[in-house]
Design an enzyme around this catalytic site. Structure first.
Site, mmCIF file in Angstrom:
data_model
loop_
_atom_site.group_PDB
_atom_site.id
_atom_site.type_symbol
_atom_site.label_atom_id
_atom_site.label_comp_id
_atom_site.label_asym_id
_atom_site.label_seq_id
_atom_site.Cartn_x
_atom_site.Cartn_y
_atom_site.Cartn_z
ATOM 1 N N TRP A 96 48.422 59.653 44.391
ATOM 2 C CA TRP A 96 47.604 58.486 44.038
ATOM 3 C C TRP A 96 48.523 57.324 43.721
ATOM 4 O O TRP A 96 49.499 57.495 42.987
ATOM 5 C CB TRP A 96 46.767 58.816 42.798
ATOM 6 C CG TRP A 96 46.226 57.631 42.065
ATOM 7 C CD1 TRP A 96 46.947 56.709 41.337
ATOM 8 C CD2 TRP A 96 44.868 57.196 41.996
ATOM 9 N NE1 TRP A 96 46.110 55.745 40.823
ATOM 10 C CE2 TRP A 96 44.824 56.020 41.202
ATOM 11 C CE3 TRP A 96 43.665 57.702 42.521
ATOM 12 C CZ2 TRP A 96 43.641 55.342 40.924
ATOM 13 C CZ3 TRP A 96 42.490 57.015 42.232
ATOM 14 C CH2 TRP A 96 42.484 55.851 41.448
ATOM 15 N N ASN A 111 48.529 53.067 42.341
ATOM 16 C CA ASN A 111 47.833 51.819 42.020
ATOM 17 C C ASN A 111 48.834 50.676 41.933
ATOM 18 O O ASN A 111 49.548 50.452 42.937
ATOM 19 C CB ASN A 111 46.868 51.966 40.832
ATOM 20 C CG ASN A 111 47.420 52.572 39.571
ATOM 21 O OD1 ASN A 111 47.592 53.775 39.487
ATOM 22 N ND2 ASN A 111 47.696 51.772 38.568
ATOM 23 N N ASP A 112 48.937 49.987 40.831
ATOM 24 C CA ASP A 112 49.658 48.700 40.776
ATOM 25 C C ASP A 112 51.064 48.680 41.379
ATOM 26 O O ASP A 112 51.863 49.576 41.111
ATOM 27 C CB ASP A 112 49.883 48.281 39.319
ATOM 28 C CG ASP A 112 48.694 48.524 38.439
ATOM 29 O OD1 ASP A 112 47.617 48.816 38.951
ATOM 30 O OD2 ASP A 112 48.859 48.414 37.212
ATOM 31 N N GLN A 162 52.896 52.269 40.607
ATOM 32 C CA GLN A 162 52.304 53.335 39.803
ATOM 33 C C GLN A 162 51.918 54.483 40.729
ATOM 34 O O GLN A 162 51.174 54.278 41.700
ATOM 35 C CB GLN A 162 51.047 52.808 39.093
ATOM 36 C CG GLN A 162 51.347 51.799 38.011
ATOM 37 C CD GLN A 162 51.855 52.471 36.741
ATOM 38 O OE1 GLN A 162 51.086 53.036 35.999
ATOM 39 N NE2 GLN A 162 53.160 52.409 36.512
ATOM 40 N N PHE A 180 53.673 53.236 32.335
ATOM 41 C CA PHE A 180 52.743 52.273 32.902
ATOM 42 C C PHE A 180 53.469 51.072 33.512
ATOM 43 O O PHE A 180 54.697 50.988 33.475
ATOM 44 C CB PHE A 180 51.747 51.826 31.823
ATOM 45 C CG PHE A 180 50.511 52.714 31.741
ATOM 46 C CD1 PHE A 180 50.475 53.955 32.349
ATOM 47 C CD2 PHE A 180 49.373 52.274 31.065
ATOM 48 C CE1 PHE A 180 49.332 54.762 32.284
ATOM 49 C CE2 PHE A 180 48.232 53.062 30.997
ATOM 50 C CZ PHE A 180 48.213 54.301 31.598
ATOM 51 N N SER A 181 52.686 50.128 34.000
ATOM 52 C CA SER A 181 53.216 49.017 34.803
ATOM 53 C C SER A 181 54.205 48.124 34.061
ATOM 54 O O SER A 181 54.226 48.103 32.825
ATOM 55 C CB SER A 181 52.060 48.159 35.307
ATOM 56 O OG SER A 181 51.327 48.892 36.244
ATOM 57 N N ARG A 232 50.061 45.864 27.197
ATOM 58 C CA ARG A 232 50.906 46.485 28.231
ATOM 59 C C ARG A 232 51.279 45.562 29.388
ATOM 60 O O ARG A 232 50.855 44.436 29.478
ATOM 61 C CB ARG A 232 50.189 47.709 28.779
ATOM 62 C CG ARG A 232 48.817 47.447 29.365
ATOM 63 C CD ARG A 232 48.259 48.777 29.877
ATOM 64 N NE ARG A 232 46.967 48.659 30.507
ATOM 65 C CZ ARG A 232 45.816 48.840 29.878
ATOM 66 N NH1 ARG A 232 45.794 49.110 28.603
ATOM 67 N NH2 ARG A 232 44.673 48.728 30.537
ATOM 68 N N ASP A 233 52.060 46.149 30.293
ATOM 69 C CA ASP A 233 52.441 45.574 31.587
ATOM 70 C C ASP A 233 53.352 44.351 31.434
ATOM 71 O O ASP A 233 52.999 43.236 31.879
ATOM 72 C CB ASP A 233 51.196 45.207 32.425
ATOM 73 C CG ASP A 233 50.191 46.346 32.503
ATOM 74 O OD1 ASP A 233 50.599 47.507 32.335
ATOM 75 O OD2 ASP A 233 48.991 46.078 32.721
ATOM 76 N N TRP A 287 39.744 51.029 41.172
ATOM 77 C CA TRP A 287 39.590 52.239 40.356
ATOM 78 C C TRP A 287 38.395 53.091 40.740
ATOM 79 O O TRP A 287 38.473 54.303 40.807
ATOM 80 C CB TRP A 287 39.468 51.853 38.874
ATOM 81 C CG TRP A 287 40.721 51.246 38.365
ATOM 82 C CD1 TRP A 287 40.950 49.935 38.077
ATOM 83 C CD2 TRP A 287 41.957 51.926 38.108
ATOM 84 N NE1 TRP A 287 42.241 49.760 37.656
ATOM 85 C CE2 TRP A 287 42.875 50.960 37.655
ATOM 86 C CE3 TRP A 287 42.376 53.254 38.213
ATOM 87 C CZ2 TRP A 287 44.187 51.278 37.317
ATOM 88 C CZ3 TRP A 287 43.674 53.575 37.865
ATOM 89 C CH2 TRP A 287 44.559 52.586 37.429
HETATM 90 C C1 FRU Z 1 46.105 48.228 35.857
HETATM 91 C C2 FRU Z 1 46.583 49.295 34.909
HETATM 92 C C3 FRU Z 1 47.706 48.764 34.063
HETATM 93 C C4 FRU Z 1 48.441 49.997 33.670
HETATM 94 C C5 FRU Z 1 48.342 50.817 34.928
HETATM 95 C C6 FRU Z 1 48.306 52.299 34.718
HETATM 96 O O1 FRU Z 1 45.695 48.630 37.088
HETATM 97 O O2 FRU Z 1 45.530 49.769 34.104
HETATM 98 O O3 FRU Z 1 47.293 47.973 32.999
HETATM 99 O O4 FRU Z 1 49.745 49.737 33.305
HETATM 100 O O5 FRU Z 1 47.175 50.406 35.581
HETATM 101 O O6 FRU Z 1 48.455 52.956 35.935
#
Ligand code: FRU
Length: 503
Positions: A46, A48-49, A65, A108-109, A168-169, A301
């Site tokens: 999987w 994502n970001d 991610q 995380f990001s 975060r991030d 998501w």
């Molecule tokens: C956004 C998010 C970030 C987090 C990451 C976790 O898509 O929720 O805020 O760091 O994904 O995978």
């Protein structure tokens, strides 16, 4: 072994375990006809970001991610790849794997910067249970491949009064010799970006709420990004929303000026980055040509993701050059490098199309195609016109992109796009009635990206048609459409036979 060495060994072990899991997951991935031809994808798992985008020693590094243990959303690691040309990607070992108690539920990001010649990552350590706790951490690399976590992590452990546990991030940049960091957070149901500063990336001082949203626009912000563009400052962020709030905008850009003294971002223009439903968490590179290049996660998501059956989900959009438009807003254009992937061109004479012209695209068939269509709206009377893609021969499957002239909207109908009913999605185009409309379209098997009027409006979609649905059609309804030009290219794959097997 010292305590520090033990912790480093634990991280290396966590990385190796994740790599083994990925290799196992990869075995079925290439059997999937929905695997993309010219977009970035992870080897498996999987994703994502996009994270840590840095142009380092002449190469574009892309972290992301990834959950390497299955194609479902899960424990986040930092995947890693690099490219010399923004087209072809070399997969690299996983850069960060959770190995510390304060990142027990994921690394995380975050972002990456160069500091004293070293690639330095700032990321969020996430603990979800029993209480959410998100802290900011650092990892460095001498070779841009293997990362060592800072022994005194976290470098920022507590959120300020203006924030919350969603904290975060980190997006980090340097201005006048000082490091700045924007963090996504929120307070009392309103999303915000919090600004910090540091002399050395290790000690961080809170400055202020840099920017915030409004009630009802997402209770916190994710993944802030910040860059300078032609004398302006730009802030991007992705509000966190639940599936039932999907009408809330999930990405935005603000163009204005950051007042470094007060830490306040003064916005002059506020717009979307990508208006499609399958886009989130965009981040940017600043490259050695001074270009700002953006990539986003091309999924969302809550989407049904049929590729899970083959061990993978999610991809990145095409890289897009960010430009300042004359009206002060932003445009996002596919990087010119993509033209190198054009393989075979079908050029069509300039023509007037009317409903009974027949399909001018004739025998153009395919699932990896680029279309550049320019229409003179002044001389067009059609109520609507557009493109049908991924059409099956029996007419049951098709994805329809329509320009609705009356409403000045693009309408994307994915109700017959295959195994997933994507519904009907509309977005307005700013073209004043009676001018030129340019539709630049990239179809890549299970993805569709629309760039309207040189990237003034962009929208990304996923679709899951049958492998045999390859027909295309240019259509017009009620009236005529005057083509200024029409080009179609077959687009070459960027992946070799063993795409991603190095990972
Ligand atoms: C956004 C998010 C970030 C987090 C990451 C976790 O898509 O929720 O805020 O760091 O994904 O995978």
């Amino acid at each position: 072994m010292s305590a520090v060495e033990q912790r480093e060994a634990l991280h290396r072990e966590s990385v190796s375990k994740a790599m083994e899991a990925l290799a196992e997951l990869r075995r079925n991935v290439d059997k999937d006809p929905h695997r993309l031809g010219f977009h970035f994808m992870a080897p498996a798992g999987w994703i994502n970001d996009p994270n840590g985008m840095i142009h380092f020693k002449g190469e574009y590094h892309l972290f992301y991610q990834v959950h390497p243990y299955s194609a479902d959303n899960g424990l986040k690691h930092w995947g890693h790849a690099k490219s010399k040309d923004l087209l072809h990607w070399e997969h690299l070992p996983i850069a960060l794997a959770p190995s510390e108690p304060f990142e027990a539920n994921g690394c995380f990001s975050g972002s990456a910067v160069e500091d004293n010649g070293k690639m330095t990552i700032l990321y969020t350590g996430n603990v979800a249970r029993p209480n959410k706790k998100q802290v900011q951490c650092i990892a460095t690399s001498e070779d841009g491949i293997t990362f060592v976590k800072y022994e005194q992590n976290p470098v920022l452990a507590d959120f300020p009064e203006e924030g919350s546990a969603d904290f975060r991030d980190p997006k980090v940049w340097k201005h006048d010799g000082v490091w700045y960091m924007a963090l996504g957070s929120g307070k009392d149901g309103v999303g915000n970006a919090l600004l910090y500063k540091s002399p050395n990336l290790l000690e961080w001082e809170y400055v202020a709420v840099m920017a915030q949203g409004e009630l009802g626009q997402g209770i916190f912000w994710n993944c802030p990004d910040f860059f300078e563009l032609e004398g302006k400052d730009v802030l991007l962020a992705s509000p966190g929303v639940t599936p039932s709030q999907r009408d809330i905008r999930t990405n935005f850009c603000r163009v204005g000026k950051l007042d470094y003294a007060s830490g306040t971002f003064y916005s002059e223009q506020d717009g979307g980055v990508d208006l499609g439903p399958d886009f989130y968490a965009p981040q940017t590179w600043l490259d050695d040509q001074g270009r700002i290049i953006l990539i986003g996660w091309m999924d969302m998501w809550w989407n049904p993701m049929p590729t899970k059956a083959f061990g993978w989900t999610g991809a990145m959009t095409l890289p897009r050059v960010v430009k300042l438009r004359e009206d002060g807003g932003l445009a996002f254009e596919p990087v010119p490098e993509l033209q190198e992937l054009r393989e075979e061109e079908a050029a069509f004479p300039v023509t007037t199309i009317v409903p009974d012209t027949g399909n001018v695209l004739g025998d153009v068939r395919g699932d990896c195609l680029e279309f550049d269509i320019r229409i003179d709206l002044r001389r067009s009377t059609a109520a609507s016109f557009g493109l049908k893609l991924r059409c099956s021969d029996d007419g049951l499957e098709k994805t329809v992109v329509t320009y609705d002239a009356e409403r000045g909207q693009i309408v994307v109908d994915r109700t017959k796009s295959g195994t997933v009913d994507g519904g009907i999605h509309r977005f307005p185009v700013k073209t004043p009635p009676g001018e030129l409309l340019r539709l630049h379209v990239f179809l890549d098997r299970s993805s569709l990206e629309l760039y309207v009027n040189d990237g003034s409006e962009v929208a990304s979609y996923r679709l899951y048609p049958d492998a045999g649905s390859l027909g295309t059609e240019l259509f017009v309804e009620e009236g005529q459409a005057e083509l200024i030009s029409l080009h179609v290219w077959r687009v070459r794959s960027i992946w070799g036979k063993d795409a991603g097997s190095e990972a």
